[in-house]
Design a protein around this motif. Structure first.
Motif, PDB file in Angstrom:
ATOM      1  N   PHE A 178       0.830  -1.206   0.000  1.00 10.72           N
ATOM      2  CA  PHE A 178       0.000   0.000   0.000  1.00 10.72           C
ATOM      3  C   PHE A 178       0.860   1.249   0.000  1.00 10.72           C
ATOM      4  O   PHE A 178       1.878   1.329   0.706  1.00 10.72           O
ATOM      5  N   ASP A 179       0.427   2.247  -0.742  1.00  9.52           N
ATOM      6  CA  ASP A 179       0.865   3.622  -0.520  1.00  9.52           C
ATOM      7  C   ASP A 179       0.267   4.067   0.814  1.00  9.52           C
ATOM      8  O   ASP A 179      -0.678   3.449   1.312  1.00  9.52           O
ATOM      9  N   LEU A 180       0.774   5.146   1.393  1.00 12.42           N
ATOM     10  CA  LEU A 180       0.277   5.611   2.688  1.00 12.42           C
ATOM     11  C   LEU A 180      -0.644   6.826   2.547  1.00 12.42           C
ATOM     12  O   LEU A 180      -1.859   6.726   2.713  1.00 12.42           O
ATOM     13  N   ASP A 181      -0.078   7.983   2.224  1.00 10.70           N
ATOM     14  CA  ASP A 181      -0.857   9.221   2.141  1.00 10.70           C
ATOM     15  C   ASP A 181      -1.831   9.162   0.971  1.00 10.70           C
ATOM     16  O   ASP A 181      -1.433   8.947  -0.177  1.00 10.70           O
ATOM     17  N   GLY A 182      -3.107   9.347   1.254  1.00  9.88           N
ATOM     18  CA  GLY A 182      -4.107   9.341   0.210  1.00  9.88           C
ATOM     19  C   GLY A 182      -4.641   7.961  -0.123  1.00  9.88           C
ATOM     20  O   GLY A 182      -5.575   7.846  -0.917  1.00  9.88           O
ATOM     21  N   THR A 183      -4.069   6.935   0.488  1.00  8.40           N
ATOM     22  CA  THR A 183      -4.504   5.565   0.229  1.00  8.40           C
ATOM     23  C   THR A 183      -4.992   4.909   1.512  1.00  8.40           C
ATOM     24  O   THR A 183      -6.131   4.468   1.617  1.00  8.40           O
ATOM     25  N   LEU A 184      -4.122   4.868   2.509  1.00  7.90           N
ATOM     26  CA  LEU A 184      -4.498   4.350   3.822  1.00  7.90           C
ATOM     27  C   LEU A 184      -4.960   5.465   4.752  1.00  7.90           C
ATOM     28  O   LEU A 184      -5.891   5.279   5.546  1.00  7.90           O
ATOM     29  N   VAL A 185      -4.302   6.611   4.651  1.00  8.41           N
ATOM     30  CA  VAL A 185      -4.512   7.697   5.616  1.00  8.41           C
ATOM     31  C   VAL A 185      -4.720   9.020   4.895  1.00  8.41           C
ATOM     32  O   VAL A 185      -4.007   9.344   3.940  1.00  8.41           O
ATOM     33  N   ASN A 186      -5.690   9.797   5.379  1.00  7.03           N
ATOM     34  CA  ASN A 186      -5.896  11.153   4.882  1.00  7.03           C
ATOM     35  C   ASN A 186      -5.005  12.099   5.690  1.00  7.03           C
ATOM     36  O   ASN A 186      -5.264  12.370   6.860  1.00  7.03           O
ATOM     37  N   THR A 187      -3.953  12.571   5.057  1.00 11.04           N
ATOM     38  CA  THR A 187      -2.945  13.402   5.741  1.00 11.04           C
ATOM     39  C   THR A 187      -2.923  14.832   5.222  1.00 11.04           C
ATOM     40  O   THR A 187      -2.069  15.626   5.632  1.00 11.04           O
ATOM     41  N   ILE A 188      -3.822  15.175   4.318  1.00  8.80           N
ATOM     42  CA  ILE A 188      -3.674  16.411   3.556  1.00  8.80           C
ATOM     43  C   ILE A 188      -3.731  17.664   4.426  1.00  8.80           C
ATOM     44  O   ILE A 188      -3.016  18.642   4.163  1.00  8.80           O
ATOM     45  N   SER A 246     -12.224   5.688   6.056  1.00 10.49           N
ATOM     46  CA  SER A 246     -13.314   4.835   6.522  1.00 10.49           C
ATOM     47  C   SER A 246     -13.308   3.500   5.779  1.00 10.49           C
ATOM     48  O   SER A 246     -13.283   3.470   4.547  1.00 10.49           O
ATOM     49  N   GLY A 247     -13.317   2.418   6.529  1.00 11.42           N
ATOM     50  CA  GLY A 247     -13.361   1.087   5.949  1.00 11.42           C
ATOM     51  C   GLY A 247     -12.022   0.435   5.744  1.00 11.42           C
ATOM     52  O   GLY A 247     -11.950  -0.787   5.513  1.00 11.42           O
ATOM     53  N   ILE A 248     -10.942   1.210   5.821  1.00 14.74           N
ATOM     54  CA  ILE A 248      -9.605   0.662   5.566  1.00 14.74           C
ATOM     55  C   ILE A 248      -9.197  -0.360   6.636  1.00 14.74           C
ATOM     56  O   ILE A 248      -8.709  -1.453   6.317  1.00 14.74           O
ATOM     57  N   LYS A 249      -9.377  -0.023   7.895  1.00  8.15           N
ATOM     58  CA  LYS A 249      -8.944  -0.928   8.962  1.00  8.15           C
ATOM     59  C   LYS A 249      -9.658  -2.272   8.869  1.00  8.15           C
ATOM     60  O   LYS A 249      -9.050  -3.329   9.081  1.00  8.15           O
ATOM     61  N   GLU A 250     -10.943  -2.229   8.558  1.00  2.55           N
ATOM     62  CA  GLU A 250     -11.701  -3.471   8.433  1.00  2.55           C
ATOM     63  C   GLU A 250     -11.177  -4.325   7.281  1.00  2.55           C
ATOM     64  O   GLU A 250     -11.090  -5.560   7.399  1.00  2.55           O
ATOM     65  N   GLN A 251     -10.820  -3.674   6.183  1.00  4.17           N
ATOM     66  CA  GLN A 251     -10.286  -4.411   5.041  1.00  4.17           C
ATOM     67  C   GLN A 251      -8.935  -5.036   5.362  1.00  4.17           C
ATOM     68  O   GLN A 251      -8.652  -6.184   4.984  1.00  4.17           O
TER      69      GLN A 251
END
Length: 223
Positions: A10-20, A93-98
């Motif tokens: 996985f990429d991190l920023d913008g994929t797993l986490v909203n860091t903007i 939203s939904g990432i942790k569950e996936q």
């Protein structure tokens, strides 16, 4: 039946986490210190990210800095961002569950990001369970940034996974190019920082609009 896809990077920023928001706040602080009132908005910063923090700073200054000035501004921004990087950052939203479902399917999980290595690990360990990812790799001195394939190939080697057994998931053209350069399939996600049109130009294996589609695709590929 043995999994055909054994690992997801996985990429991190913008994929797993909203860091903007925190990235914007760090850059805006330094811009204000320099008296640069560009009034960039969130959409602008979403276009600026993707190639590491130094490139983000360069773009936020509209390419007006000399190399030495950029080095100084980058250092200032890095120091600020390191202090505020978790102020607003949150998993989509939904990432942790996936991720939990993928772990149950015995899929190895890794992160490869252009965020500095220490900052990347701090963020992942803060926002996700400690044992979620098998490997986290951020930007390191002497290792080319994405879209160069080096960090991705090193990750595959460390996991003992071939390119045919892995998929890279990210939100930008940089991520899709990284996967291509590493010889692995890619999935583009539209909930991040870049547009669907940008992803389509890179012709990823799949484009998805919500995290719940991740396990559905993996299950299809591993059927």
């Amino acid at each position: 039946m043995e999994n055909k896809i054994k690992a997801i990077i996985f990429d991190l920023d913008g994929t797993l986490v909203n860091t903007i928001d925190d990235l914007k706040n760090a850059c805006d602080t330094v811009l204000n210190e320099y008296g640069r009132n560009y009034n960039w908005n969130v959409s602008d910063y979403k276009r600026f990210v993707g190639n590491g923090l130094k490139k983000l700073v360069e773009r936020s200054f509209d390419y007006t800095l000399s190399e030495s000035e950029l080095d100084t501004a980058f250092k200032k921004t890095s120091e600020i961002y390191s202090k505020i990087k978790l102020d607003n950052a949150q998993a989509y939203s939904g990432i942790k569950e996936q991720l939990e479902l993928l772990r149950k399917r015995e899929i190895k999980l890794a992160v490869v990001t252009n965020k500095p290595d220490i900052a990347a690990k701090d963020m992942v360990y803060h926002l996700f369970d400690e044992n979620t990812f098998d490997l986290i790799t951020g930007a390191k001195e002497g290792v080319p940034h994405k879209p160069a394939p080096d960090s991705t190939l090193n990750t595959l080697k460390a996991l003992g996974i071939s390119g045919e057994e892995a998929i890279y998931i990210g939100d930008s053209n940089v991520d899709m190019q990284t996967a291509r350069n590493a010889g692995i399939k890619s999935i583009g996600v539209t909930w991040g920082f870049r547009s669907k049109e940008e992803l389509e130009k890179e012709e990823p294996f799949f484009i998805i609009d919500n995290p719940e589609e991740i396990t559905k695709i993996i299950d299809q590929l591993n059927f």
